[in-house]
Scaffold this active site. Structure first.
Site, PDB file in Angstrom:
ATOM      1  N   LYS A 162       0.824  -1.223   0.000  1.00 20.68           N
ATOM      2  CA  LYS A 162       0.000   0.000   0.000  1.00 20.68           C
ATOM      3  C   LYS A 162       0.849   1.260   0.000  1.00 20.68           C
ATOM      4  O   LYS A 162       0.473   2.258  -0.601  1.00 20.68           O
ATOM      5  CB  LYS A 162      -0.945  -0.005   1.202  1.00 20.68           C
ATOM      6  CG  LYS A 162      -2.087  -0.985   1.045  1.00 20.68           C
ATOM      7  CD  LYS A 162      -3.257  -0.665   1.939  1.00 20.68           C
ATOM      8  CE  LYS A 162      -4.424  -1.569   1.623  1.00 20.68           C
ATOM      9  NZ  LYS A 162      -5.472  -1.541   2.632  1.00 20.68           N
TER      10      LYS A 162
ATOM     11  N   LYS B 100      -4.505  -9.639  -6.695  1.00 26.48           N
ATOM     12  CA  LYS B 100      -5.761  -9.806  -5.954  1.00 26.48           C
ATOM     13  C   LYS B 100      -6.840  -8.862  -6.502  1.00 26.48           C
ATOM     14  O   LYS B 100      -6.519  -7.736  -6.893  1.00 26.48           O
ATOM     15  CB  LYS B 100      -5.428  -9.438  -4.496  1.00 26.48           C
ATOM     16  CG  LYS B 100      -6.469  -9.708  -3.485  1.00 26.48           C
ATOM     17  CD  LYS B 100      -6.009  -9.219  -2.120  1.00 26.48           C
ATOM     18  CE  LYS B 100      -6.099  -7.719  -2.009  1.00 26.48           C
ATOM     19  NZ  LYS B 100      -6.015  -7.197  -0.644  1.00 26.48           N
TER      20      LYS B 100
ATOM     21  N   LYS C 208     -10.392  -3.225  -4.220  1.00 25.96           N
ATOM     22  CA  LYS C 208     -11.179  -1.989  -4.373  1.00 25.96           C
ATOM     23  C   LYS C 208     -10.328  -0.880  -4.965  1.00 25.96           C
ATOM     24  O   LYS C 208     -10.837   0.044  -5.575  1.00 25.96           O
ATOM     25  CB  LYS C 208     -11.647  -1.497  -2.991  1.00 25.96           C
ATOM     26  CG  LYS C 208     -12.598  -2.390  -2.251  1.00 25.96           C
ATOM     27  CD  LYS C 208     -12.788  -1.842  -0.831  1.00 25.96           C
ATOM     28  CE  LYS C 208     -13.317  -2.871   0.120  1.00 25.96           C
ATOM     29  NZ  LYS C 208     -13.126  -2.574   1.519  1.00 25.96           N
TER      30      LYS C 208
HETATM   31  P1  TYM Z   1     -10.827  -5.295   3.656  1.00 22.88           P
HETATM   32  O1  TYM Z   1     -11.822  -4.221   3.918  1.00 22.88           O
HETATM   33  O2  TYM Z   1      -9.728  -5.013   2.688  1.00 22.88           O
HETATM   34  O3  TYM Z   1     -11.563  -6.586   3.131  1.00 22.88           O
HETATM   35  C1  TYM Z   1     -12.651  -7.163   3.834  1.00 22.88           C
HETATM   36  C2  TYM Z   1     -12.590  -8.669   3.761  1.00 22.88           C
HETATM   37  O4  TYM Z   1     -12.586  -9.099   2.394  1.00 22.88           O
HETATM   38  C3  TYM Z   1     -11.500  -9.996   2.179  1.00 22.88           C
HETATM   39  N1  TYM Z   1     -11.016  -9.804   0.803  1.00 22.88           N
HETATM   40  C4  TYM Z   1     -10.876 -10.800  -0.081  1.00 22.88           C
HETATM   41  N2  TYM Z   1     -11.112 -12.125   0.003  1.00 22.88           N
HETATM   42  C5  TYM Z   1     -10.873 -12.879  -1.096  1.00 22.88           C
HETATM   43  N3  TYM Z   1     -10.404 -12.351  -2.252  1.00 22.88           N
HETATM   44  C6  TYM Z   1     -10.151 -11.034  -2.398  1.00 22.88           C
HETATM   45  N4  TYM Z   1      -9.715 -10.541  -3.536  1.00 22.88           N
HETATM   46  C7  TYM Z   1     -10.381 -10.184  -1.270  1.00 22.88           C
HETATM   47  N5  TYM Z   1     -10.249  -8.858  -1.046  1.00 22.88           N
HETATM   48  C8  TYM Z   1     -10.632  -8.645   0.226  1.00 22.88           C
HETATM   49  C9  TYM Z   1     -10.433  -9.568   3.199  1.00 22.88           C
HETATM   50  O5  TYM Z   1      -9.517 -10.611   3.458  1.00 22.88           O
HETATM   51  C10 TYM Z   1     -11.293  -9.233   4.399  1.00 22.88           C
HETATM   52  O6  TYM Z   1     -11.600 -10.402   5.126  1.00 22.88           O
HETATM   53  N6  TYM Z   1      -7.774  -5.296   7.578  1.00 22.88           N
HETATM   54  C11 TYM Z   1      -9.055  -5.735   7.107  1.00 22.88           C
HETATM   55  C12 TYM Z   1     -10.216  -5.214   7.936  1.00 22.88           C
HETATM   56  C13 TYM Z   1     -10.102  -5.452   9.411  1.00 22.88           C
HETATM   57  C14 TYM Z   1     -10.294  -6.692  10.075  1.00 22.88           C
HETATM   58  C15 TYM Z   1     -10.121  -6.409  11.480  1.00 22.88           C
HETATM   59  C16 TYM Z   1     -10.573  -7.983   9.635  1.00 22.88           C
HETATM   60  C17 TYM Z   1      -9.840  -4.523  10.355  1.00 22.88           C
HETATM   61  N7  TYM Z   1      -9.877  -5.093  11.618  1.00 22.88           N
HETATM   62  C18 TYM Z   1     -10.238  -7.427  12.414  1.00 22.88           C
HETATM   63  C19 TYM Z   1     -10.673  -8.987  10.592  1.00 22.88           C
HETATM   64  C20 TYM Z   1     -10.508  -8.704  11.965  1.00 22.88           C
HETATM   65  C21 TYM Z   1      -9.245  -5.246   5.688  1.00 22.88           C
HETATM   66  O7  TYM Z   1      -8.609  -4.310   5.261  1.00 22.88           O
HETATM   67  O8  TYM Z   1     -10.215  -5.866   5.025  1.00 22.88           O
END
Ligand code: TYM
Length: 344
Positions: free
Chosen positions: A118, A205, A208
């Site tokens: 990032k 991957k 967004k």
């Molecule tokens: P975020 O907002 O990027 O994504 C949310 C969830 O979607 C999953 N994900 C994917 N799974 C499969 N293929 C993909 N291409 C893909 N893109 C995203 C992510 O793995 C996630 O589960 N850091 C986290 C948010 C967070 C969090 C937490 C998660 C903050 N605190 C505590 C679990 C526990 C994040 O940026 O997710």
């Protein structure tokens, strides 16, 4: 006396309110949350403080939070079964993050690949928040003494860091007692959708933040857009093979088959069996229909909810009251253990 109890099983997960949610978020995370809420004690958060680590995300944060909450509810998270709240309304997250900032080591954070990706080449320009992001994530999880965390594969390394922080807290602050305070949380990373890839490049991957709209299918995309994105998705000239081994070095083909398997709740082998020998133009037609059948009811419900924003706000406020109750007990115990709490 400590008041909070270590639950036998508690689920916590979060999602950032940044940009459009896509089918990677849905298949990799949200779909699993929906199944878990039937049996488990589940807490899900729209992690708005995490979104703040990239300043460009801020201007529209309120609307994005409501939109992501709408998506999660439309996809099937039931506020009667699960706690759903936005992170910034529970201030204990940031207080615990500070405590964990004083436990985590810079060396641990330097290893985080997501920060490197990032921050890119302009590392000095990234916010300190982006660097310590995984510490806040550890606080999110451990504030509820969660035992299981359903996420996509990209979050695995952050989960490992959470376990390191929990373990360090147990040994450094709780060693006089022979029981650990935190049970080390386990990731739940399931099925063929644990890493959905870009429709344009099977090695990146689905994300967004990808500048190419055609790289992902958003939950708000209508049927024509879904047809056209799948039609233009990268594949190769070979037919669909019989076995998964034959998909080695065919990352784009494997990705589309994984998406099909995940939406249809079938294994990759079953999908190969169904389509073996067929070309991708035929497969893509069936895949578009399958995606549309699954996504359009969610899109419809999201739009309906976004016309009733007060309803979403009510759900988030109620969720945050419930989350705060648990968070307060756990944080009070943590402060007692460290020696910060003089009241009792
Ligand atoms: P975020 O907002 O990027 O994504 C949310 C969830 O979607 C999953 N994900 C994917 N799974 C499969 N293929 C993909 N291409 C893909 N893109 C995203 C992510 O793995 C996630 O589960 N850091 C986290 C948010 C967070 C969090 C937490 C998660 C903050 N605190 C505590 C679990 C526990 C994040 O940026 O997710």
């Amino acid at each position: 006396m400590l008041k909070s109890k270590q639950p036998k099983r508690r689920i916590f997960s979060g999602i950032q309110p940044t940009g459009n949610l896509h089918i990677g978020n849905y298949l990799g995370a949200i779909k699993n949350w929906i199944n878990l809420q039937e049996e488990d004690d589940c807490i899900f958060s729209i992690v708005d403080l995490h979104a703040m680590t990239v300043p460009n995300n801020l201007p529209d944060i309120k609307n994005s939070t409501l939109e992501v909450a709408a998506a999660v509810i439309a996809a099937g998270i039931d506020p009667k079964k699960s706690i759903l709240f936005n992170q910034s309304s529970v201030p204990q997250h940031t207080e615990l993050a500070w405590i964990f900032n004083c436990i985590a080591r810079i060396g641990w954070l330097n290893r985080m690949t997501q920060f490197k990706e990032k921050a890119g080449k302009k590392k000095d320009n990234a916010t300190v928040g982006l660097f310590s992001y995984p510490v806040l994530m550890a606080a999110d999880i451990l504030l509820y003494r969660a035992t299981h965390v359903p996420v996509g594969e990209d979050q695995k390394q952050h989960l490992e860091l959470t376990r390191d922080i929990a373990s360090s807290f147990n040994t450094n602050f709780y060693k006089s007692l022979n029981k650990d305070f935190f049970r080390l949380p386990e990731p739940i990373i399931l099925g063929p959708a644990k890493r959905i890839m870009s429709l344009k490049d099977g090695k990146s991957k689905m994300s967004k933040s990808d500048i190419s709209e055609g790289s992902r299918i958003n939950l708000m995309d209508d049927r024509d857009i879904i047809y056209s994105k799948i039609k233009r998705a990268k594949t190769d000239q070979y037919p669909i093979p019989d076995t998964i081994d034959e998909l080695d070095n065919r990352a784009e083909a494997l990705n589309l088959i994984n998406i099909y398997a995940s939406f249809s709740n079938k294994s990759v082998n079953e999908i190969l069996h169904q389509f073996s020998g067929k070309g991708f133009s035929e497969f893509k037609g069936s895949l578009s229909d399958l995606i549309i059948n699954n996504v359009s009811p969610i899109t419809k419900e999201m739009k309906h909810l976004m016309n009733n924003k007060d309803e979403i706000l009510k759900i988030l406020i109620n969720g945050s009251i419930k989350a705060q109750k648990i968070a307060n007990e756990v944080l009070t115990d943590i402060k007692k253990i460290i020696g910060f709490n003089f009241k009792d």
